[in-house]
Design a protein around this motif. Structure first.
Motif, short mmCIF file in Angstrom:
data_model
loop_
_atom_site.label_atom_id
_atom_site.label_comp_id
_atom_site.label_asym_id
_atom_site.label_seq_id
_atom_site.Cartn_x
_atom_site.Cartn_y
_atom_site.Cartn_z
N ARG A 119 0.51 -1.30 -0.16
CA ARG A 119 0.17 0.01 0.08
C ARG A 119 1.27 1.28 0.23
NH1 ARG A 119 -3.99 -0.69 4.67
NH2 ARG A 119 -4.97 1.41 4.05
N ASP A 120 0.34 2.44 -0.54
CA ASP A 120 0.96 3.39 -0.94
C ASP A 120 -0.23 4.33 -0.24
OD1 ASP A 120 2.19 5.88 -1.80
OD2 ASP A 120 3.59 5.35 -3.03
N ASN A 121 -0.09 4.40 1.60
CA ASN A 121 -1.09 5.70 1.52
C ASN A 121 -1.27 7.42 1.29
OD1 ASN A 121 -2.27 3.48 3.31
ND2 ASN A 121 -1.00 4.28 5.22
N ALA A 122 0.28 7.54 0.20
CA ALA A 122 0.84 9.00 0.08
C ALA A 122 -0.23 9.05 -1.57
CB ALA A 122 1.53 9.17 0.00
N LYS A 123 -0.57 8.02 -1.95
CA LYS A 123 -1.42 7.73 -3.46
C LYS A 123 -2.87 7.02 -3.04
CE LYS A 123 2.80 7.82 -6.11
NZ LYS A 123 3.56 6.85 -7.33
N TYR A 124 -3.32 6.84 -1.98
CA TYR A 124 -4.65 6.38 -1.10
C TYR A 124 -4.92 4.88 -2.66
CZ TYR A 124 -5.09 11.27 0.58
OH TYR A 124 -5.37 11.95 1.14
N THR A 125 -3.55 4.21 -2.84
CA THR A 125 -3.44 2.94 -3.63
C THR A 125 -3.13 1.86 -2.92
OG1 THR A 125 -3.42 4.95 -5.30
CG2 THR A 125 -2.62 1.99 -5.72
N VAL A 126 -3.54 1.22 -3.16
CA VAL A 126 -2.96 -0.50 -2.32
C VAL A 126 -2.79 -0.90 -3.96
CG1 VAL A 126 -3.34 -2.95 -1.19
CG2 VAL A 126 -4.18 -0.94 -0.52
N TYR A 127 -1.50 -1.84 -4.51
CA TYR A 127 -1.22 -2.68 -5.22
C TYR A 127 -1.47 -4.37 -4.22
CZ TYR A 127 0.47 1.63 -6.29
OH TYR A 127 0.68 3.16 -6.60
N LEU A 128 -1.62 -5.63 -5.86
CA LEU A 128 -1.26 -6.27 -6.41
C LEU A 128 -0.91 -6.91 -6.98
CD1 LEU A 128 -2.35 -9.22 -4.23
CD2 LEU A 128 -4.28 -9.72 -6.10
N GLN A 129 0.49 -6.85 -6.54
CA GLN A 129 1.92 -7.37 -8.05
C GLN A 129 1.02 -9.66 -7.77
OE1 GLN A 129 4.17 -5.67 -9.48
NE2 GLN A 129 4.18 -8.27 -10.94
N MET A 130 0.91 -9.45 -9.08
CA MET A 130 0.85 -11.19 -9.28
C MET A 130 1.58 -11.76 -10.46
SD MET A 130 -3.29 -10.92 -9.58
CE MET A 130 -3.35 -10.24 -11.45
N ASN A 131 2.85 -12.18 -9.49
CA ASN A 131 3.45 -12.70 -10.88
C ASN A 131 2.91 -14.39 -10.93
OD1 ASN A 131 4.73 -10.74 -10.33
ND2 ASN A 131 6.15 -10.96 -8.95
N SER A 132 3.91 -15.30 -11.64
CA SER A 132 3.35 -16.69 -11.83
C SER A 132 1.87 -17.46 -12.30
CB SER A 132 3.88 -17.29 -10.98
OG SER A 132 5.00 -17.23 -11.28
N LEU A 133 1.55 -16.16 -13.08
CA LEU A 133 -0.20 -17.02 -12.71
C LEU A 133 -0.13 -17.04 -14.10
CD1 LEU A 133 -1.11 -12.93 -14.24
CD2 LEU A 133 -1.68 -13.58 -11.98
N GLU A 134 -1.14 -18.22 -12.63
CA GLU A 134 -1.93 -19.54 -13.86
C GLU A 134 -3.00 -19.02 -14.73
OE1 GLU A 134 -1.97 -21.76 -9.93
OE2 GLU A 134 0.45 -21.72 -10.04
N PRO A 135 -3.68 -20.11 -15.30
CA PRO A 135 -5.34 -20.38 -15.78
C PRO A 135 -5.84 -20.66 -14.54
CG PRO A 135 -3.30 -22.50 -16.75
CD PRO A 135 -2.52 -21.29 -15.84
N GLU A 136 -5.74 -20.76 -13.96
CA GLU A 136 -6.28 -20.91 -11.97
C GLU A 136 -6.89 -19.73 -11.73
OE1 GLU A 136 -5.26 -25.10 -13.69
OE2 GLU A 136 -3.62 -22.92 -13.04
N ASP A 137 -5.91 -18.95 -12.22
CA ASP A 137 -6.08 -17.00 -11.21
C ASP A 137 -7.08 -16.45 -12.23
OD1 ASP A 137 -2.39 -17.15 -11.42
OD2 ASP A 137 -4.04 -17.82 -9.37
N THR A 138 -7.18 -16.95 -12.86
CA THR A 138 -8.76 -16.44 -14.69
C THR A 138 -9.90 -16.03 -13.04
OG1 THR A 138 -7.68 -16.85 -16.18
CG2 THR A 138 -10.45 -16.67 -16.56
N ALA A 139 -10.09 -15.12 -12.78
CA ALA A 139 -11.53 -13.93 -11.95
C ALA A 139 -11.35 -12.98 -12.07
CB ALA A 139 -10.59 -14.74 -10.75
N VAL A 140 -12.89 -11.81 -11.23
CA VAL A 140 -12.66 -10.62 -11.72
C VAL A 140 -11.92 -10.72 -10.26
CG1 VAL A 140 -14.40 -9.29 -11.11
CG2 VAL A 140 -14.64 -10.87 -13.37
N TYR A 141 -11.29 -9.80 -10.18
CA TYR A 141 -10.47 -9.57 -8.76
C TYR A 141 -11.36 -8.15 -8.43
CZ TYR A 141 -7.16 -13.19 -9.55
OH TYR A 141 -6.91 -13.95 -9.35
N TYR A 142 -11.73 -7.93 -6.59
CA TYR A 142 -12.10 -6.94 -6.23
C TYR A 142 -11.14 -7.18 -4.88
CZ TYR A 142 -16.21 -8.69 -8.16
OH TYR A 142 -17.63 -9.50 -9.50
N CYS A 143 -11.66 -5.12 -5.03
CA CYS A 143 -10.73 -4.56 -3.41
C CYS A 143 -12.11 -4.21 -3.02
CB CYS A 143 -9.79 -4.00 -3.92
SG CYS A 143 -10.36 -2.33 -4.37
#
Length: 123
Positions: free
Chosen positions: A71-95
């Motif tokens: 998270r970067d509170n100065a930018k009011y933003t949270v990040y999710l870095q996703m590496n080594s993605l797999e077909p099983e990661d296919t989805a709609v992602y919500y925060c």
């Protein structure tokens, strides 16, 4: 209450990477815990990762070692870095935002939700 907007989804090949962003507006973002959840076609929504107001983090077993939340509170933003993605990661992602500030993978504690961003992992 904060408002949330996700971005960064898209189509990626297996083994690839994406970085999702959750941009917040509203008062007191730094006091909120933020969680990432996902819903695959035909399945229920599941917790992926979360970060507390003091930056404690948790991950679902299925993504440990591949995904990183920050998270970067100065930018009011949270990040999710996703590496080594797999077909099983296919989805709609919500925060989502939890005003208690305590990170949890239980979605019932979250009061504000974004509209979601589609992640598709396919060759």
């Amino acid at each position: 209450q904060v408002q949330l907007v996700e971005s960064g989804g898209g189509l990626v090949q297996p083994g690839g990477s994406l970085r999702l962003s959750c941009a917040a507006s509203g008062f007191g973002f730094e006091n909120y815990a933020i969680g990432w959840f996902r819903q695959a076609p035909g399945k229920g929504r599941e917790g992926v990762s979360c970060i507390s107001s003091d930056r404690t983090t948790y991950y679902a077993d299925s993504v440990k070692g591949r995904f990183t939340i920050s998270r970067d509170n100065a930018k009011y933003t949270v990040y999710l870095q996703m590496n080594s993605l797999e077909p099983e990661d296919t989805a709609v992602y919500y925060c989502a935002a939890d005003p208690s500030g305590v990170a949890t993978m239980q979605e019932g504690y979250y009061e504000s939700w974004g509209q979601g961003t589609q992640v598709t992992v396919s060759s």
